[in-house]
Design a protein around this motif. Structure first.
Motif, PDB file in Angstrom:
ATOM      1  N   PHE A   1      -1.776   0.370  -4.748  1.00 45.89           N
ATOM      2  CA  PHE A   1      -0.911  -0.738  -4.375  1.00 45.89           C
ATOM      3  C   PHE A   1       0.170  -0.943  -5.424  1.00 45.89           C
ATOM      4  O   PHE A   1      -0.056  -0.719  -6.615  1.00 45.89           O
ATOM      5  N   GLU A   2       1.312  -1.402  -4.953  1.00 39.95           N
ATOM      6  CA  GLU A   2       2.392  -1.842  -5.824  1.00 39.95           C
ATOM      7  C   GLU A   2       2.523  -3.354  -5.615  1.00 39.95           C
ATOM      8  O   GLU A   2       2.497  -3.833  -4.492  1.00 39.95           O
ATOM      9  N   LEU A   3       2.643  -4.091  -6.719  1.00 42.30           N
ATOM     10  CA  LEU A   3       2.801  -5.529  -6.619  1.00 42.30           C
ATOM     11  C   LEU A   3       3.732  -6.031  -7.705  1.00 42.30           C
ATOM     12  O   LEU A   3       4.032  -5.318  -8.663  1.00 42.30           O
TER      13      LEU A   3
ATOM     14  N   LEU B   1       0.858  -1.176   0.000  1.00 42.95           N
ATOM     15  CA  LEU B   1       0.000   0.000   0.000  1.00 42.95           C
ATOM     16  C   LEU B   1       0.896   1.228   0.000  1.00 42.95           C
ATOM     17  O   LEU B   1       1.707   1.421   0.905  1.00 42.95           O
ATOM     18  N   VAL B   2       0.753   2.033  -1.036  1.00 39.95           N
ATOM     19  CA  VAL B   2       1.579   3.229  -1.178  1.00 39.95           C
ATOM     20  C   VAL B   2       0.914   4.362  -0.413  1.00 39.95           C
ATOM     21  O   VAL B   2      -0.198   4.775  -0.733  1.00 39.95           O
ATOM     22  N   GLY B   3       1.604   4.829   0.619  1.00 40.89           N
ATOM     23  CA  GLY B   3       1.097   5.919   1.437  1.00 40.89           C
ATOM     24  C   GLY B   3       1.859   7.194   1.165  1.00 40.89           C
ATOM     25  O   GLY B   3       2.848   7.195   0.431  1.00 40.89           O
ATOM     26  N   PRO B   4       1.423   8.293   1.741  1.00 45.71           N
ATOM     27  CA  PRO B   4       2.081   9.573   1.490  1.00 45.71           C
ATOM     28  C   PRO B   4       3.528   9.614   1.986  1.00 45.71           C
ATOM     29  O   PRO B   4       4.364  10.290   1.403  1.00 45.71           O
ATOM     30  N   GLN B   5       3.840   8.875   3.039  1.00 49.03           N
ATOM     31  CA  GLN B   5       5.183   8.918   3.599  1.00 49.03           C
ATOM     32  C   GLN B   5       5.858   7.554   3.657  1.00 49.03           C
ATOM     33  O   GLN B   5       7.068   7.487   3.806  1.00 49.03           O
ATOM     34  N   SER B   6       5.073   6.475   3.573  1.00 49.06           N
ATOM     35  CA  SER B   6       5.664   5.139   3.653  1.00 49.06           C
ATOM     36  C   SER B   6       4.768   4.130   2.950  1.00 49.06           C
ATOM     37  O   SER B   6       3.655   4.445   2.547  1.00 49.06           O
ATOM     38  N   TRP B   7       5.284   2.918   2.818  1.00 50.77           N
ATOM     39  CA  TRP B   7       4.522   1.829   2.219  1.00 50.77           C
ATOM     40  C   TRP B   7       4.208   0.808   3.296  1.00 50.77           C
ATOM     41  O   TRP B   7       4.999   0.576   4.197  1.00 50.77           O
TER      42      TRP B   7
END
Length: 158
Positions: free
Chosen positions: A111-113, A17-23
């Protein structure tokens, strides 16, 4: 004792899950069932370790599930696809990454996968139901013929 043919497959993986500051790592599974040959289910959440069969089918487990088109998932490996609630696209620069954007009334997630995981999973689904033969699995022609004959083959017809 004869074994029944395999009707589905599952690829357990991690979506990021790509978040504003972290994954954030999110356990997920790509699930395919030949009874629904056009669809791939994406199930988010932890799954029990003792799952024996190819499919994990507990709708009351508290996880979240999204239904995607198998063709859309395949196309998203090489080019941007989708509109509305589901979009996919490959990362630039030849990276083994696919982005999946999901939108719902309650919010959206990016999301990145792994593209390799998705590609391997799709190859496994192709062994079960080759691309272009999905309609054969559904028996649409037989159902349509029965309807056109007045439904005489339909056991529930009155």
């Amino acid at each position: 004792m004869a074994r029944s043919p395999r009707s589905g497959c599952t690829a357990r993986t991690t979506f990021h899950l790509v978040g504003p500051q972290s994954w954030t790592a999110v356990p997920a599974a790509l699930v395919y069932d030949s009874a629904d040959p056009f669809a791939v289910r994406v199930r988010f959440g932890d799954e029990p370790d003792d799952v024996d069969g190819p499919l994990y089918d507990d709708p009351d487990d508290g996880g979240v599930e999204w239904l995607l088109s198998r063709d859309l998932l395949r196309a998203g490996l090489t080019a941007p696809v989708g509109e509305g609630d589901v979009r996919l696209w490959p990362a630039r620069g030849g990276l083994d990454v696919v982005f999946l954007q999901l939108r719902a009334p309650s919010g959206e997630a990016l999301f990145e996968l792994s593209g390799a995981v998705v590609g391997d999973f799709l190859q496994e689904t192709d062994l079960l139901v080759p691309v272009g033969t999905e309609s054969d699995e559904l028996g649409v022609d037989e159902e349509l013929s029965a309807l056109l004959r007045g439904g005489t083959d339909n056991p529930t017809a009155h």
